[in-house]
Design an enzyme around this catalytic site. Sequence first.
Site, mmCIF file in Angstrom:
data_model
loop_
_atom_site.group_PDB
_atom_site.id
_atom_site.type_symbol
_atom_site.label_atom_id
_atom_site.label_comp_id
_atom_site.label_asym_id
_atom_site.label_seq_id
_atom_site.Cartn_x
_atom_site.Cartn_y
_atom_site.Cartn_z
ATOM 1 N N ASN A 35 -85.534 -4.148 -20.190
ATOM 2 C CA ASN A 35 -86.100 -4.930 -19.142
ATOM 3 C C ASN A 35 -85.212 -4.809 -17.844
ATOM 4 O OD1 ASN A 35 -87.307 -7.309 -17.707
ATOM 5 N ND2 ASN A 35 -86.538 -8.679 -18.879
ATOM 6 N N GLU B 270 -81.691 -10.587 -31.555
ATOM 7 C CA GLU B 270 -81.433 -9.369 -30.918
ATOM 8 C C GLU B 270 -81.137 -8.400 -32.218
ATOM 9 O OE1 GLU B 270 -80.605 -9.708 -26.294
ATOM 10 O OE2 GLU B 270 -78.942 -9.090 -27.522
ATOM 11 N N GLY C 216 -83.850 -14.296 -27.373
ATOM 12 C CA GLY C 216 -84.362 -14.019 -28.709
ATOM 13 C C GLY C 216 -83.482 -13.417 -29.813
ATOM 14 N N SER D 199 -83.735 -8.542 -17.042
ATOM 15 C CA SER D 199 -83.370 -9.261 -18.175
ATOM 16 C C SER D 199 -82.102 -10.270 -17.939
ATOM 17 C CB SER D 199 -82.536 -7.952 -19.055
ATOM 18 O OG SER D 199 -82.122 -8.930 -20.192
ATOM 19 N N SER D 200 -82.418 -11.684 -18.381
ATOM 20 C CA SER D 200 -81.507 -12.534 -18.063
ATOM 21 C C SER D 200 -80.333 -12.437 -19.127
ATOM 22 C CB SER D 200 -82.277 -13.859 -18.589
ATOM 23 O OG SER D 200 -83.448 -14.329 -17.785
ATOM 24 N N THR E 35 -88.581 -15.261 -18.685
ATOM 25 C CA THR E 35 -88.350 -15.572 -17.264
ATOM 26 C C THR E 35 -89.422 -15.908 -16.439
ATOM 27 O OG1 THR E 35 -86.212 -14.303 -17.391
ATOM 28 C CG2 THR E 35 -87.154 -15.334 -15.293
ATOM 29 N N SER F 5 -85.767 -9.367 -25.047
ATOM 30 C CA SER F 5 -85.729 -8.951 -23.662
ATOM 31 C C SER F 5 -86.958 -8.065 -23.042
ATOM 32 C CB SER F 5 -84.424 -8.197 -23.397
ATOM 33 O OG SER F 5 -84.232 -7.864 -21.833
ATOM 34 N N GLY F 6 -87.505 -8.577 -21.944
ATOM 35 C CA GLY F 6 -88.828 -7.833 -21.722
ATOM 36 C C GLY F 6 -89.960 -8.310 -22.018
#
Length: 1031
Positions: free
Chosen positions: A157, A387, A385, A160-161, A112, A107-108
Site C-alpha cells: 500500500n 497480518e 487487520g 499504509s497506516s 483509511t 494494508s491496501g
Amino acid sequence: MEGALTARDRVGIQDFVLLDSFTSETAFLDNLRKRFRENLIYTYIGTLLVSMNPYKDLEIYNLKQMELYMGVNFFELPPHLYALADNAYRTMLTEYNNHFILISGESGAGKTVASKKILQYYAVTCPSSDQLQSVRDRLLHSNPVLEAFGNAKTLRNDNSSRFGKYMDIQFDFKGEAVGGHILSYLLEKSRVVHQNHGERNFHIFYQLLSGGDDELLRWLGLERNAQKYCYLVQGECAKVSSINDKLDWRTVRKALSIISFGENDIEHLFGIIASVLHLGNIQYEGDGKSGNAMLSGNAELRWISKLLGVPLVALQEALTHRKIETSTEEVLSPLDVDQAYYARDALAKAIYGRTFTWLVKKINESLENQDATRKTVIGLLDIYGFEVFSINSFEQFCINYCNEKLQQLFIQLTLKSEQEEYDLEGIEWEPVQFFNNRIICDLVEQKHKGVISILDEECMRPGEATDLTFLDKMEEKIGNHPHFVTHRLGDQKTRKTMERMDFRLLHYAGEVTYCVIGFLDKNNDLLYRNLKEVMCQTRNSIIKVCFEFLELDNRKRPETVATQFKNSLMELIEILTSKEPSYVRCLKPNDAKQAGHFDDVLVRHQVKYLGLMEHLRVRRAGFAYRRRYEIFLQRYKPLCPATWPHWHGPPAQGVETLVKYIGYKPEEYKLGRTKIFIRHPKTLFATEDAFQICKNELATKVQAKYKGYKVKGEYQRQKQAAIKIETCWRGVKARKDRRKREWAVKVIKKFIKGFMYRNQPLCKENEEYLTFVRHNYLTKLKDHLPKNLLDKSWLKPPAMLEKTSELLHKICLRNMVRKYIKGIGAPRKAQMQLKVVASTLFKGKKEGYSQTLPKPFADTRLSEQEINMKVLQMIRNERIKYGTQVVKYDRNGFKPRSRQLILTQVAAYVVEDAKIKQKVEYSTLKGVSVSSLSDGVFVIHVPCTDNKQKGDLILQCDYVFETVIKLCTLANKQGVVKVVQGSVKFMINSGKEGIIDFSTGQDCAIYKANNGHLMVVSLSNTLLCGIKHFK
C-alpha cells in the site's frame, strides 16, 4: 434490498445471509466476484459491511449519494458505507446511546479511505452552525496530519497506516458534531530507522524535503535531495509516482493552521523532524586500540544541538558513552560501534514516537468539547487487520494478538445482539456452536504463563537474556499447549516448514509462524539514561513535554512495549464493550492494485483471516431473514386477495394471513412481536419471484385502467376545449374582418384623394399618397440598382422625384467608383496604367487593338531558364523587366532571323543564343514605328550618328501592342511611338534608308518586293472579324 433479488444471478446477493450455501466458501467468493465485476463493492452480512477496494474512482461518494442515504432504512437501499454510517447516527439520536464503527482489513484494502468517507458524510449531513463548523474542519483536517506522521509506503500500500487509530466523534442532543478525541496504538517506530526494500519512511520526511521552501530547509540544515539521508534511502524508492509529496506538504501546512498549531509549535515540530534525519547521518568509527566508538564528524551533531536546543558536548558524550549507576557512584562506560549505532537509532525512535504521541494530544486539545453536558459519541476504529508475511516479527505478533481480541469481542457482541433480538421478539433462542478463541487470547496474555509474560520475564531477568533463551522458556512453559509449536517440538512434517528460531501460533484465522529474532530488543525499546538526561535539557518546547525530569527521578523500570500494548488494548475493549457496534471489513481484490482484477487465492485468504465465514455462520444459525410486519406486508400484500389492495387490521394478522395463503410451512418461519423471521433464503426467493410475476400482472391491469381513464378524460377535455376555441375564434375572426374592411375603405379614400391632388403642393390631402409614392419608388430602386460601372440602367422616377433620383444616381455612381478603386490592387493598377497608355497610342489608329483589350499584359514572355546563362551574366547588373520571342529582319535582304528581345531597366537587347546582337539604350531611342494595319511588325529607330548601332531594328512579334507599350514605358518615351499608314522608312548604317510597305490581302505575308522594299501583307479588319466569328 428485496427488489435487488430479481437480478441476483447477474449481480449476486446484497446480503450474504441470504446465500443458500452459506457454509460454502466457494459460493461466498462467487457472490463477491459477481458484485465486484459489476462495480458493486459493498455487500452486507446482516449489519456487517464487506467492502472491496475497486482501485479506481467510482461515482458513489458525491453529495447526491449522501442525500440519498440520509434518514433511510438500513436495508431499503443497496449496501453502502453511507448506509452503515447513517444507521449508526440515526440509532444514536433515537436511542441516545454510544456507537462505534470498527474498520479492519489488510494494508491496501481501503480502511483509511473508508474512515475518511465516514467523516465526510457526518461533516456534510449533520446539522451545523458557524460556531461548530470549525470543529468539523478540525476533525476533517486531523486526518492529513496523522497520515503524514503515521502513514508510509509499504509493499502492499502506498499510503499504509502504520499505527492503529480510534477516533470518538462527539454529538450533542441535536445531532451536531461538537468535538472529538483520538487514541493511537502501536506506532511502528522501527520504520524510522529501517525500511525494507521497496518501502519508505513516514511521509512527513519526504513532504518536508519536497515541499518545504528554500529558507526553511536552510534553517533546518537540510538539502532537497532525499538520497542524502540514511534513514530515507534503505528502501530505494524515495520517489513514488502515485504520491505528490509537494502537494501533500501544502495540505499538511494548511491542516496544522486549521487545527490551531502555533507558529512556534510548527517551527519546533519541523526542527524535530529535521533532527531525526541528521541523527541518521551520524557515523561512527572504531578506536583502533580499544574498539570504542568515535564520531566521524561533528557537522550533523551541531545541527541536532541547534534544532533540539541541547548542549553539544553532552549530546556527543551521550551518543558514545553509557551511564551506569551503582549504589555509590555513576560511571560512564564507552560504547563500541554496534552499541553506539543502537543508541543513535533508539534515540531517533524515541524522539519520533514521543513526538507522535504529543501530536495526537495536541490534536485532541483542539477537538476537545468545552461543554460539560452529556454527549453521545460515534467511534471510528481504523486498525490493522490480521497480518501474515513470509517473515513475521514482533509487530505482527502484536497486531494479530489485537485481532484475536477484536474477534473475541466481535463474536460476543454479534451473539449478544442476535440473542437480544430473539428475546425481544419472543422467539426461542437456539444455542450456536462456534469456535471460542479465548484459549488463544489466554495463550498470549495470561499472567505468568502467557507469551507476553514470558517475554517480559526474559527482558527483565539478570544475565544474558537472548531471543533464543526466550524461545527456550516458551517451550518449557507452554510447550504442551495445542495452539503452540516450535521447530523442536513439532513433528517431522512441521519442522520442514519452520526455522530453528521460529514458533507458531494457531490463531482463529489460521497458523502464523513468528521469528523470535528482535523480540527482546523491540519489547524493551530501551533508551539509555544519559540520552534521556540530555533530552531533558532541551529548549525545544515539544521535546521538553516529551522528556520530563520526573521520568529521571522514577527508578522503576518502564513497562515493556508488549505490556503497554496489552493494557491499551484492554482499555480499548472496555471502550468498545460500552458501545453499540457496527463493522466494516475491507478486502483488496489483488496485490497489483489493478482495477477489475479479482484474485481468488488472495480474496479467499482475506475472507479466512477476517473471520467472515465464521460471522456468516453465526448470523445464519437461526433465521436468515427478518423484517418488521409493516415493511413485509407493504411489499408482498399483492400476493393475497385478502390483503390487497388494503389491509385494515393489525399488520401482524395481515402477515399471518399472507404467509398462510402463500403456503409457508410452519418450520420455515416464526412470527415475533414486531417481525417475521424466515429461516431459509429459498423461501424468501420464491416469495420474491412470485411477487415479481404478480407485480407485472398488476402493473398491466393498472396501466390498462389508467390509460383508459386518462384517454377518456383527455378526450372530454379536448372536445370541450375545441368547442370553446372554435366559438372564440369565429368571434375574433369576424371582428378582425370588420376592422380590416373599415381600414381598407379609409385607405382607399385617402389614396384617391391624394391621386387627385398629386400635382399640387404638399398638403393634408396628398401627404400620405406622396409618402407612399416616395417609399414605393425607393423600395423598387433598391432592387434595381446598377450592378457595375458599365451598367447604365436607372429606374425612371415619378415626376415629383426627378431631382432626387438624379442626385441618388450620382451618389450611387460615386459609391461604385469608390468601391471599384478600393478593390484595385497594385498589380491591377499597373496593368490598367499600361492599358491606358495603349489606349492613348493605338485606340482608333491600329487595327486589332480592340481584340487585345480583355487580355491583360503579361509580366514577361520569357522565363530566366529560356535565356542563355552567358547573356544573364552579361546583363546581371541590370534587372530584366520583360522578354519575348521576335523575328528580326535583316536591313539588307530582309532575311528573317529568330531572336529574343530582352528589356531591362536601361536598355533593350536583341539576343541570339549566347550573343547580344544589338543593344539599344533607352536614352538613345529615337522612335518606334508601327503600321495602322493588323500586322505585328514594328521598327525601333536609333540615331544614325551612333557608331555602335548598325541601324534601325525591324522586328516582328505576336504581342506587338504589349511589347511596344513595355518598351516605351520602360524608356519613359510614350511620345516616340508613331502609327503610320502605307510605308515606313528605316535607316541602314552608312546613312542609307530603306522602306517598308504595308498592305492588306487574303493571307498574311512578309517578303522583299520587286521594288526592293520590304512588303508586309496583313489581313483586313473585315476578314479578322469574320475569322473571329467563325471561331
